[in-house]
Design a protein around this motif. Structure first.
Motif, PDB file in Angstrom:
ATOM      1  N   ALA A 206       0.829  -1.206   0.000  1.00  0.00           N
ATOM      2  CA  ALA A 206       0.000   0.000   0.000  1.00  0.00           C
ATOM      3  C   ALA A 206       0.859   1.250   0.000  1.00  0.00           C
ATOM      4  CB  ALA A 206      -0.920  -0.007   1.219  1.00  0.00           C
ATOM      5  N   ALA A 207       1.926   1.253   0.790  1.00  0.00           N
ATOM      6  CA  ALA A 207       2.812   2.415   0.837  1.00  0.00           C
ATOM      7  C   ALA A 207       3.443   2.664  -0.527  1.00  0.00           C
ATOM      8  CB  ALA A 207       3.886   2.212   1.897  1.00  0.00           C
ATOM      9  N   ALA A 208       3.893   1.598  -1.172  1.00  0.00           N
ATOM     10  CA  ALA A 208       4.497   1.747  -2.497  1.00  0.00           C
ATOM     11  C   ALA A 208       3.476   2.275  -3.502  1.00  0.00           C
ATOM     12  CB  ALA A 208       5.066   0.410  -2.960  1.00  0.00           C
ATOM     13  N   ALA A 209       2.240   1.766  -3.433  1.00  0.00           N
ATOM     14  CA  ALA A 209       1.202   2.198  -4.367  1.00  0.00           C
ATOM     15  C   ALA A 209       0.842   3.665  -4.162  1.00  0.00           C
ATOM     16  CB  ALA A 209      -0.030   1.325  -4.225  1.00  0.00           C
ATOM     17  N   ILE A 210       0.677   4.087  -2.921  1.00  0.00           N
ATOM     18  CA  ILE A 210       0.326   5.486  -2.663  1.00  0.00           C
ATOM     19  C   ILE A 210       1.462   6.412  -3.088  1.00  0.00           C
ATOM     20  CG2 ILE A 210      -0.230   7.175  -0.877  1.00  0.00           C
ATOM     21  CD1 ILE A 210      -2.533   5.274  -1.649  1.00  0.00           C
ATOM     22  N   GLY A 211       2.686   5.989  -2.847  1.00  0.00           N
ATOM     23  CA  GLY A 211       3.811   6.790  -3.315  1.00  0.00           C
ATOM     24  C   GLY A 211       3.792   6.960  -4.821  1.00  0.00           C
ATOM     25  N   GLU A 212       3.511   5.874  -5.541  1.00  0.00           N
ATOM     26  CA  GLU A 212       3.421   5.956  -7.000  1.00  0.00           C
ATOM     27  C   GLU A 212       2.233   6.814  -7.428  1.00  0.00           C
ATOM     28  OE1 GLU A 212       2.873   3.077 -10.939  1.00  0.00           O
ATOM     29  OE2 GLU A 212       3.006   2.170  -8.939  1.00  0.00           O
ATOM     30  N   ALA A 213       1.102   6.668  -6.728  1.00  0.00           N
ATOM     31  CA  ALA A 213      -0.109   7.404  -7.095  1.00  0.00           C
ATOM     32  C   ALA A 213       0.098   8.906  -7.012  1.00  0.00           C
ATOM     33  CB  ALA A 213      -1.275   6.979  -6.206  1.00  0.00           C
ATOM     34  N   VAL A 214       0.701   9.391  -5.930  1.00  0.00           N
ATOM     35  CA  VAL A 214       0.870  10.841  -5.783  1.00  0.00           C
ATOM     36  C   VAL A 214       1.966  11.364  -6.715  1.00  0.00           C
ATOM     37  CG1 VAL A 214      -0.016  10.849  -3.434  1.00  0.00           C
ATOM     38  CG2 VAL A 214       2.450  10.630  -3.817  1.00  0.00           C
ATOM     39  N   THR A 215       2.867  10.491  -7.167  1.00  0.00           N
ATOM     40  CA  THR A 215       3.832  10.898  -8.182  1.00  0.00           C
ATOM     41  C   THR A 215       3.137  11.084  -9.531  1.00  0.00           C
ATOM     42  OG1 THR A 215       5.652   9.760  -7.070  1.00  0.00           O
ATOM     43  CG2 THR A 215       5.937  10.234  -9.407  1.00  0.00           C
ATOM     44  N   LEU A 216       2.257  10.153  -9.865  1.00  0.00           N
ATOM     45  CA  LEU A 216       1.516  10.244 -11.119  1.00  0.00           C
ATOM     46  C   LEU A 216       0.501  11.379 -11.102  1.00  0.00           C
ATOM     47  CD1 LEU A 216       0.848   6.433 -11.670  1.00  0.00           C
ATOM     48  CD2 LEU A 216       2.372   7.865 -13.045  1.00  0.00           C
ATOM     49  N   ASN A 217      -0.130  11.588  -9.946  1.00  0.00           N
ATOM     50  CA  ASN A 217      -1.188  12.591  -9.815  1.00  0.00           C
ATOM     51  C   ASN A 217      -1.005  13.321  -8.485  1.00  0.00           C
ATOM     52  OD1 ASN A 217      -3.532  14.078  -9.543  1.00  0.00           O
ATOM     53  ND2 ASN A 217      -4.908  12.437 -10.159  1.00  0.00           N
ATOM     54  N   PRO A 218      -0.214  14.392  -8.462  1.00  0.00           N
ATOM     55  CA  PRO A 218       0.069  15.096  -7.205  1.00  0.00           C
ATOM     56  C   PRO A 218      -1.167  15.612  -6.483  1.00  0.00           C
ATOM     57  CG  PRO A 218       1.623  15.762  -8.909  1.00  0.00           C
ATOM     58  CD  PRO A 218       0.567  14.934  -9.596  1.00  0.00           C
ATOM     59  N   ASP A 219      -2.264  15.824  -7.184  1.00  0.00           N
ATOM     60  CA  ASP A 219      -3.478  16.307  -6.530  1.00  0.00           C
ATOM     61  C   ASP A 219      -4.013  15.296  -5.517  1.00  0.00           C
ATOM     62  OD1 ASP A 219      -3.391  18.650  -7.968  1.00  0.00           O
ATOM     63  OD2 ASP A 219      -4.858  18.013  -9.468  1.00  0.00           O
ATOM     64  N   LEU A 220      -3.620  14.037  -5.649  1.00  0.00           N
ATOM     65  CA  LEU A 220      -4.098  13.009  -4.725  1.00  0.00           C
ATOM     66  C   LEU A 220      -3.456  13.121  -3.350  1.00  0.00           C
ATOM     67  CD1 LEU A 220      -4.111   9.938  -7.134  1.00  0.00           C
ATOM     68  CD2 LEU A 220      -6.097  11.190  -6.289  1.00  0.00           C
ATOM     69  N   ARG A 221      -2.366  13.867  -3.237  1.00  0.00           N
ATOM     70  CA  ARG A 221      -1.675  13.977  -1.950  1.00  0.00           C
ATOM     71  C   ARG A 221      -2.615  14.469  -0.856  1.00  0.00           C
ATOM     72  NH1 ARG A 221       3.721  14.585  -0.057  1.00  0.00           N
ATOM     73  NH2 ARG A 221       4.445  14.083  -2.157  1.00  0.00           N
ATOM     74  N   ALA A 222      -3.494  15.421  -1.190  1.00  0.00           N
ATOM     75  CA  ALA A 222      -4.417  15.964  -0.188  1.00  0.00           C
ATOM     76  C   ALA A 222      -5.343  14.886   0.353  1.00  0.00           C
ATOM     77  CB  ALA A 222      -5.220  17.110  -0.787  1.00  0.00           C
ATOM     78  N   ASN A 223      -5.702  13.903  -0.481  1.00  0.00           N
ATOM     79  CA  ASN A 223      -6.597  12.836  -0.031  1.00  0.00           C
ATOM     80  C   ASN A 223      -5.966  11.974   1.050  1.00  0.00           C
ATOM     81  OD1 ASN A 223      -7.661  13.632  -2.701  1.00  0.00           O
ATOM     82  ND2 ASN A 223      -9.097  11.964  -2.372  1.00  0.00           N
ATOM     83  N   THR A 224      -4.662  11.822   0.982  1.00  0.00           N
ATOM     84  CA  THR A 224      -4.005  10.858   1.879  1.00  0.00           C
ATOM     85  C   THR A 224      -4.128  11.245   3.343  1.00  0.00           C
ATOM     86  OG1 THR A 224      -1.844  11.964   1.711  1.00  0.00           O
ATOM     87  CG2 THR A 224      -2.349  10.278   0.067  1.00  0.00           C
TER      88      THR A 224
END
Length: 245
Positions: A206-224
């Protein structure tokens, strides 16, 4: 990070349509497998009201596209309280056959309206002030794919089917890659995978996936910071470490 300027509009529409179709298919599979008269409540949704809710959310986006095509401004849609007992009762009162038909029908309508949408409407948020700077193509993916598959994954997690939640999210990531979806959309798919893995107790993945997700789409960082699906990841300290990098 954005690759949208390099993407052919036909390829973009293909990616959007493919992701909407994946979500609608996942809903049909869930509804077909759910037991008749399945119990549920606002804290643990049954399949039928969940799919009816997804359909309503998708219908709102279809109405927005219809308004653009007609040269009018769409209505404002109120935020949804997922803990509302009244909302849950209303959605749960639908017959299963109706929920299934409407899921397909609205997905088809959204696909048709996406196919006929003008490229400038999809790409330029300044054309419509009510978009408030949001890109229409990404809004369609949010309502037609990300929101829907996230809820289906949550259903599997809350019903003791964590492996299926992870499998669905993994399939969505593979589909987004196959469709060559824009980076922001791929990030949403990977984000859902991280949420599913966190709910399944697979915290390193999960940590690896979230790290990749916010790299691909920085707007997702706020969701975390606020997403309840990532509570275990936050509590473990892994999320802070990933975001710091």
């Amino acid at each position: 990070m954005s690759d949208i300027g390099q993407l052919d509009i036909g390829q973009l529409k293909t990616a959007i349509i493919g992701l909407i179709g994946l979500a609608a298919t996942a809903e049909q599979e869930l509804l077909a497998a759910a037991p008749a008269g399945e119990p549920g409540n606002p804290q643990r949704w049954a399949a039928l009201p969940l799919i009816a809710h997804n359909t309503q959310f998708r219908q709102q986006q279809a109405e927005r596209l219809a308004a653009i095509a007609g040269g009018t401004e769409p209505p404002e849609f109120a935020d949804v309280d997922h803990q509302s007992a009244e909302l849950y009762r209303t959605l749960a009162a639908q017959p299963a056959e109706q929920a299934g038909r409407e899921s397909w029908a609205v997905a088809g309508e959204l696909i048709d309206r996406t196919r006929s949408a003008a490229p400038e409407d999809l790409l330029d948020p300044a054309r419509h002030p009510w978009l408030r700077g949001r890109q229409l193509w990404l809004q369609i993916i949010v309502r037609g794919f990300w929101h829907a598959t996230g809820h289906v994954g949550d259903y599997y997690l809350s019903h003791g089917r964590a492996e299926q939640a992870v499998a669905l999210a993994s399939h969505a990531v593979a589909t987004a890659d196959y469709l060559a979806a824009p980076l922001a959309a791929r990030g949403m798919a990977v984000y859902n995978l991280g949420c599913a893995q966190a709910g399944a107790g697979l915290l390193d993945g999960a940590a690896a996936a979230i790290g990749e997700a916010v790299t691909l789409n920085p707007d997702l960082r706020a969701n975390t910071a606020r997403d309840p699906d990532l509570t275990a990841l936050r509590d473990s300290g892994r999320l802070a470490g990933v975001l710091a990098r």
